[in-house]
Design a protein around this motif. Structure first.
Motif, PDB file in Angstrom:
ATOM      1  N   PHE A   7       0.911  -1.077  -0.012  1.00 36.67           N
ATOM      2  CA  PHE A   7      -0.098   0.093  -0.059  1.00 36.67           C
ATOM      3  C   PHE A   7       0.912   1.199  -0.039  1.00 36.67           C
ATOM      4  O   PHE A   7       1.933   1.359   0.604  1.00 36.67           O
ATOM      5  CB  PHE A   7      -1.044   0.102   1.431  1.00 36.67           C
ATOM      6  N   ILE A   8       0.308   2.196  -0.612  1.00 36.69           N
ATOM      7  CA  ILE A   8       1.125   3.529  -0.612  1.00 36.69           C
ATOM      8  C   ILE A   8       0.196   4.712  -0.721  1.00 36.69           C
ATOM      9  O   ILE A   8      -0.912   4.377  -1.512  1.00 36.69           O
ATOM     10  CB  ILE A   8       2.285   3.614  -1.716  1.00 36.69           C
ATOM     11  N   ASP A   9       0.444   5.643  -0.061  1.00 40.31           N
ATOM     12  CA  ASP A   9      -0.617   6.798   0.081  1.00 40.31           C
ATOM     13  C   ASP A   9      -0.377   7.617  -0.756  1.00 40.31           C
ATOM     14  O   ASP A   9       0.731   8.127  -0.527  1.00 40.31           O
ATOM     15  CB  ASP A   9      -0.806   7.411   1.791  1.00 40.31           C
ATOM     16  N   LYS A  10      -0.980   7.878  -1.801  1.00 41.07           N
ATOM     17  CA  LYS A  10      -0.653   8.739  -3.276  1.00 41.07           C
ATOM     18  C   LYS A  10      -0.142  10.179  -2.731  1.00 41.07           C
ATOM     19  O   LYS A  10       0.490  10.972  -3.279  1.00 41.07           O
ATOM     20  CB  LYS A  10      -1.640   8.906  -4.011  1.00 41.07           C
ATOM     21  N   ASN A  11      -0.908  10.745  -1.525  1.00 37.69           N
ATOM     22  CA  ASN A  11      -0.992  11.973  -1.289  1.00 37.69           C
ATOM     23  C   ASN A  11       0.140  12.376  -0.257  1.00 37.69           C
ATOM     24  O   ASN A  11       0.483  13.373   0.007  1.00 37.69           O
ATOM     25  CB  ASN A  11      -2.316  12.565  -0.694  1.00 37.69           C
ATOM     26  N   GLN A  12       0.678  11.241   0.378  1.00 42.31           N
ATOM     27  CA  GLN A  12       1.737  11.472   1.474  1.00 42.31           C
ATOM     28  C   GLN A  12       2.471  10.170   1.872  1.00 42.31           C
ATOM     29  O   GLN A  12       1.982   9.137   2.226  1.00 42.31           O
ATOM     30  CB  GLN A  12       0.768  11.594   2.868  1.00 42.31           C
ATOM     31  N   PHE A  13       3.442  10.289   0.910  1.00 43.93           N
ATOM     32  CA  PHE A  13       4.238   8.808   1.097  1.00 43.93           C
ATOM     33  C   PHE A  13       5.916   9.444   0.810  1.00 43.93           C
ATOM     34  O   PHE A  13       6.224  10.600   0.586  1.00 43.93           O
ATOM     35  CB  PHE A  13       4.146   7.742  -0.180  1.00 43.93           C
ATOM     36  N   ASP A  14       6.638   8.691   1.628  1.00 40.74           N
ATOM     37  CA  ASP A  14       8.136   8.755   1.665  1.00 40.74           C
ATOM     38  C   ASP A  14       8.664   8.061   0.541  1.00 40.74           C
ATOM     39  O   ASP A  14       8.437   6.971   0.327  1.00 40.74           O
ATOM     40  CB  ASP A  14       8.590   8.381   3.091  1.00 40.74           C
ATOM     41  N   ILE A  15       9.682   8.691  -0.132  1.00 41.74           N
ATOM     42  CA  ILE A  15      10.241   8.137  -1.396  1.00 41.74           C
ATOM     43  C   ILE A  15      10.880   6.598  -0.831  1.00 41.74           C
ATOM     44  O   ILE A  15      10.876   5.865  -1.825  1.00 41.74           O
ATOM     45  CB  ILE A  15      11.144   9.144  -2.109  1.00 41.74           C
ATOM     46  N   LYS A  16      11.287   6.422   0.193  1.00 44.18           N
ATOM     47  CA  LYS A  16      11.942   5.451   0.808  1.00 44.18           C
ATOM     48  C   LYS A  16      10.890   4.131   0.822  1.00 44.18           C
ATOM     49  O   LYS A  16      11.517   3.040   0.521  1.00 44.18           O
ATOM     50  CB  LYS A  16      12.299   5.355   2.485  1.00 44.18           C
ATOM     51  N   VAL A 129       3.073   8.627  -7.389  1.00 47.08           N
ATOM     52  CA  VAL A 129       3.842   7.402  -7.238  1.00 47.08           C
ATOM     53  C   VAL A 129       4.600   7.059  -8.398  1.00 47.08           C
ATOM     54  O   VAL A 129       5.512   6.574  -8.303  1.00 47.08           O
ATOM     55  CB  VAL A 129       2.650   6.238  -6.907  1.00 47.08           C
ATOM     56  N   ALA A 130       3.804   7.116  -9.461  1.00 45.11           N
ATOM     57  CA  ALA A 130       4.257   6.638 -10.864  1.00 45.11           C
ATOM     58  C   ALA A 130       5.699   7.254 -11.139  1.00 45.11           C
ATOM     59  O   ALA A 130       6.591   6.786 -11.279  1.00 45.11           O
ATOM     60  CB  ALA A 130       3.354   6.769 -11.983  1.00 45.11           C
ATOM     61  N   LEU A 131       5.566   8.784 -11.038  1.00 47.72           N
ATOM     62  CA  LEU A 131       6.729   9.513 -11.476  1.00 47.72           C
ATOM     63  C   LEU A 131       7.948   9.371 -10.418  1.00 47.72           C
ATOM     64  O   LEU A 131       9.178   9.156 -10.845  1.00 47.72           O
ATOM     65  CB  LEU A 131       6.407  11.337 -11.194  1.00 47.72           C
ATOM     66  N   ALA A 132       7.661   9.067  -9.183  1.00 56.09           N
ATOM     67  CA  ALA A 132       8.731   8.875  -8.192  1.00 56.09           C
ATOM     68  C   ALA A 132       9.498   7.493  -8.481  1.00 56.09           C
ATOM     69  O   ALA A 132      10.581   7.413  -8.484  1.00 56.09           O
ATOM     70  CB  ALA A 132       8.293   8.902  -6.727  1.00 56.09           C
ATOM     71  N   LEU A 133       8.706   6.376  -8.857  1.00 56.08           N
ATOM     72  CA  LEU A 133       8.905   5.401  -9.065  1.00 56.08           C
ATOM     73  C   LEU A 133      10.016   5.226 -10.418  1.00 56.08           C
ATOM     74  O   LEU A 133      11.017   4.662 -10.506  1.00 56.08           O
ATOM     75  CB  LEU A 133       7.880   4.228  -9.439  1.00 56.08           C
ATOM     76  N   ILE A 134       9.512   6.052 -11.443  1.00 57.50           N
ATOM     77  CA  ILE A 134      10.427   6.151 -12.505  1.00 57.50           C
ATOM     78  C   ILE A 134      11.750   6.968 -12.211  1.00 57.50           C
ATOM     79  O   ILE A 134      12.833   6.463 -12.710  1.00 57.50           O
ATOM     80  CB  ILE A 134       9.680   7.061 -13.675  1.00 57.50           C
ATOM     81  N   LYS A 135      11.704   7.946 -11.505  1.00 54.47           N
ATOM     82  CA  LYS A 135      12.883   8.651 -11.109  1.00 54.47           C
ATOM     83  C   LYS A 135      13.929   7.810 -10.228  1.00 54.47           C
ATOM     84  O   LYS A 135      15.020   7.674 -10.343  1.00 54.47           O
ATOM     85  CB  LYS A 135      12.449   9.830 -10.229  1.00 54.47           C
TER      86      LYS A 135
END
Ligand code: TXA
Ligand code: MG
Length: 352
Positions: A7-16, A129-135
């Protein structure tokens, strides 16, 4: 293989929280992730071996190319030999967002990703989430919709698990998607920008930026018997298909409702399980069968958003006949009808 669901909260997650998913992509594995359109099944798009795994997990024909997902416009230079000005103009206006552009591919993009084509599909998704995963993965992520080939595209992580659990490394559950149908695909390699798959970004929205835009003739309903070859290979497959036999009714709404009521009663009496795709405006007028409200005609985005989930619910219920109302093939309605028509194998009944 056991598929990890995170699970990952789209609005509030840590990149880790994305480290494990990013590492899987780096190592050539498969991670399903949310985008604003539908869930995607991601792998490193410049690694042929990784891309191959996508085809195996989905049961996808190998001539059906993948979209590369990027997080920065500068990636276009690396992925394409010839980036037209129109691509930058469209990127400026619509990225990140539900628009995929077809460009001439560079030598870096393997044929295993493009289905052997000299062109490449590129999109910058509008999802944190998608953008952070790509980066974080440092990759250009090749991602088709995260469904088994031929099933409706997934709009929740549960849909992904239903289809792909045991076949992929991980699913990132970022909740329900925003739009619900796949991105608009526009081909920029020809004389005129040409829509190969309609979506949330409509023809008139594109025309405001790049002038005249055409529509691939092969995807138009009126050409269905001409056997034209769609320019997007994926559009030729009977796609988005529910297990039940779907028929679309167009024409006078009052008469459509009467006809569907009559057919539903008749077929239920014959032992069939009937599902009806209705709208908020009409649903209480259906008297038989399993009636699902897909959305409201007053806001067609709700219809786009609900369509695939309703088709999947009918599958789960073992419905074998589905009747659907039709929508105007205009603006977002064009994308909705494109998906409905394909799901129905172009079975449309006109009621006067
Ligand atoms: O919204 C979307 O586009 C989603 C999310 C995950 O980004 N992705 C998606 O991918 O719908 P997929 O693989 O289900 O659909 C991609 C479509 C297929 O019809 C494919 O044939 C077409 O894009 N396509 C990909 N590369 C192409 C190319 N070089 N030329 C023409 N069509 C291409
Ligand atoms: Mg798909």
């Amino acid at each position: 293989m056991v598929t990890r669901l995170q699970f990952i909260d789209k609005n509030q997650f840590d990149i880790k929280e994305l480290k494990e998913a990013a590492d899987i992509i780096k190592d050539g594995g498969l991670v399903a992730f949310p985008t604003e359109t539908v869930y995607g099944l991601g792998a490193d798009g410049l690694k042929e071996e990784a891309a191959k795994k996508i085809y195996a997990a989905k049961g996808r024909p190998s001539d059906n190319p993948l979209i590369l997902h990027i997080a920065d416009v500068s990636a276009l230079e690396e992925l394409s030999t010839k980036v037209p000005k129109s691509a930058y103009d469209l990127a400026e206006k619509f990225w990140p967002g539900p628009l995929t552009m077809i460009l001439n591919k560079s030598g870096k993009v393997p044929y295993g990703t493009t289905g052997g084509l000299e062109t490449v599909a590129v999109r910058m998704p509008n999802d944190e989430v998608a953008l952070a995963l790509i980066k974080m993965s440092g990759a250009y992520i090749a991602a088709p919709s995260a469904n088994t080939s031929g099933r409706p595209s997934p709009t929740t992580a549960k849909h992904v698990m239903d289809d792909l659990s045991g076949k992929i490394d991980m699913v990132l559950d970022g909740g329900q998607v925003g739009i619900g149908i796949e991105s608009t695909i526009v081909d920029l390699t020809g004389e005129y920008p040409t829509i190969l798959r309609p979506g949330y970004i409509t023809k008139s929205m594109l025309e405001e930026v790049v002038g005249e835009v055409r529509l691939d003739a092969a995807i138009l309903k009126e050409n269905k018997d001409k056997n034209l070859k769609p320019k997007a290979p994926g559009m030729k497959y009977k796609h988005y298909a529910p297990k039940g036999d779907l028929t679309i009714f167009e024409g006078n709404m009052e008469h459509i409702i009467a006809k569907i009521n009559e057919l539903a009663a008749e077929n239920i009496a014959n032992g069939q399980k009937v599902g009806i795709i209705a709208t908020t405006e009409t649903s209480d007028q259906y008297k038989h069968g399993i009636v699902k409200t897909v959305g409201t005609r007053a806001d067609e985005l709700t219809v786009a958003h609900g369509l695939y989930a309703v088709l999947r619910e009918f599958d789960d219920l073992g419905v074998n006949l589905i009747y659907a109302e039709s929508f105007e093939e205009y603006e977002l309605g064009q994308a909705i009808m494109n998906r409905l028509l394909k799901a129905a194998g172009y079975d449309v009944v006109h009621i006067n």
